[in-house]
Each structure stands twice: as structure tokens, then as C-alpha cells.
Enzyme design. Structure first.
Site, PDB file in Angstrom:
ATOM      1  N   ASP A   7       0.866  -1.172   0.000  1.00  0.00           N
ATOM      2  CA  ASP A   7       0.000   0.000   0.000  1.00  0.00           C
ATOM      3  C   ASP A   7       0.915   1.238   0.000  1.00  0.00           C
ATOM      4  OD1 ASP A   7      -2.146   1.756   0.535  1.00  0.00           O
ATOM      5  OD2 ASP A   7      -1.793   1.570   2.696  1.00  0.00           O
ATOM      6  N   GLU A   9      -0.297   5.078   0.583  1.00  0.00           N
ATOM      7  CA  GLU A   9      -0.640   6.128   1.547  1.00  0.00           C
ATOM      8  C   GLU A   9      -0.719   5.558   2.959  1.00  0.00           C
ATOM      9  OE1 GLU A   9      -3.714   9.077   0.065  1.00  0.00           O
ATOM     10  OE2 GLU A   9      -3.808   7.541  -1.474  1.00  0.00           O
TER      11      GLU A   9
HETATM   12 MG   LIG Z   1      -3.043   3.243   3.178  1.00  0.00          MG
END
Ligand SMILES: [Mg+2]
Length: 200
Positions: A7, A9
């Protein structure tokens, strides 16, 4: 054959819309899916706010260029890429992430696309597929890869649970409590060691 799916962010860079709201001085852009669960509605509203402020893609990228990756993220990613193929999977948009990818040394990024007019106005957006993280991990597995996944949020749980090994990173107390079987880490060194161990 392993491949690591990360991932973006909250793991490598700050939440882009929140950082952008601060960098641009448009606080209402801090509104997230927690305030408006309908993602299409939220994105269309965000685009209308950008238009109202006369912000086209160029201006937005200039503002996003002021945002830095999280401290230590580049070093972590550089080290990880010495022993594993890595794909970043995000629900954000390629054009928003680009200035941040430059600061991370141009890793491979799978995300969504903004539709941009010739004059730079953002006219719409295109999502790559449903449940993009889980779908990507499953596709990689169908190509003979074993996946290792890590993320911080609800939309990462699908790819984490479907992978050979999966880790929460800097997640919330709630998500950690709801998923006690998923190892959770706060520091890049810990995550790096866990990924290395999973590949043995
Ligand atoms: Mg995230």
C-alpha cells in the site's frame, strides 16, 4: 517466486488528500471516505472543489511536489527492492502520485487514472478495476508468484489475507484489534525483517 505488494498512503507517503488540503490551504479537501462513504460522489465533489479554486493538474502536481514521503520510506523501499520485486498498489491516481514516486526513485505503481483535458483541467477519473488490491494480488498469483502484502487500512485486508504472508503497518488500534492474527509493525526495520523471513 515472491513479489511484494505494498500500500502507498500511510505506509510510504502521507495521506495525499490530507497533505494536499494542508499544502494548498483548502481545508475542506480533508473530507475522506469516512465522511462520505460513496467514493464516486466524494471524488466528483473533490474535482468540483479543485475546479472552483482554478486548480488544474499542473497546479495540483506543483502542490503535491511539496509533500515528502514518510521519513525512512525511501531507504526502506530501496533496501526491499534489493531482494524482492515490489509493486505499489494504491487507490489514488497516477498523476497525483507521480511527484511522490519521483522522490521514491520511480518504483512500479499500479493505481487509477485521472481524465485530463488538454488545458490541464481534470474532467473525470477512471478506476482500474473493482477491489484493485485483492484483484492485483490474485492476478499475480495466477502468474506463478507468491505474494507478500502490507498496508495500513481496511482496503488492504483483502490482499493481506489472500497473500502467502501479510502484515499491517502503522495501522489503527481498531484494525489491529479486529485482526489479531495479522502481525502488525510500526517500524520499517521490523517490516523489512518480516518480509525477508517470509521469503525464506
Ligand atoms: Mg493506506
Amino acid at each position: 517466486m515472491y513479489i511484494t505488494c505494498l500500500d502507498v498512503e500511510g505506509v510510504l507517503v502521507p495521506e495525499i488528500w490530507i497533505a494536499f488540503a494542508e499544502a494548498s490551504g483548502i481545508p475542506e479537501l480533508k473530507k475522506t471516505t469516512r465522511d462520505e462513504p460513496d467514493y464516486d460522489k466524494l471524488m466528483n465533489w473533490r474535482l468540483s472543489v479543485l475546479k472552483e479554486h482554478g486548480l488544474g493538474l499542473k497546479e495540483i502536481q506543483k502542490t503535491i511536489a511539496k509533500i515528502d514521503p514518510l521519513p525512512g520510506a525511501k531507504k526502506f523501499l530501496d533496501e526491499l527492492r534489493t531482494f524482492s520485486q515490489v509493486i505499489l498498489i494504491s487507490d489514488t491516481f497516477t498523476q497525483f502520485a507521480t511527484p511522490l514516486m519521483e522522490k521514491l526513485g520511480w518504483p512500479t505503481l499500479f493505481c487509477n487514472t485521472l481524465e485530463v483535458a488538454e488545458d490541464g483541467e481534470i474532467t473525470g477519473f477512471r478506476m482500474r478495476c473493482e477491489q484493485s488490491k485483492l484483484t492485483t494480488v490474485k492476478a499475480l498469483q495466477s502468474m506463478g508468484f507468491e505474494t507478500i502484502a502490507s498496508g495500513d487500512s481496511y482496503n488492504d485486508l483483502g490482499m493481506i489475507k489472500a497473500s502467502k504472508a501479510g502484515f499491517l503497518f502503522r495501522s489503527t488500534e481498531q484494525i489491529k484489534a479486529d485482526n489479531p492474527d495479522i502481525p502488525a509493525y510500526e517500524e520499517y526495520d521490523e517490516l523489512l525483517a518480516a518480509i525477508k523471513k517470509a521469503m525464506k
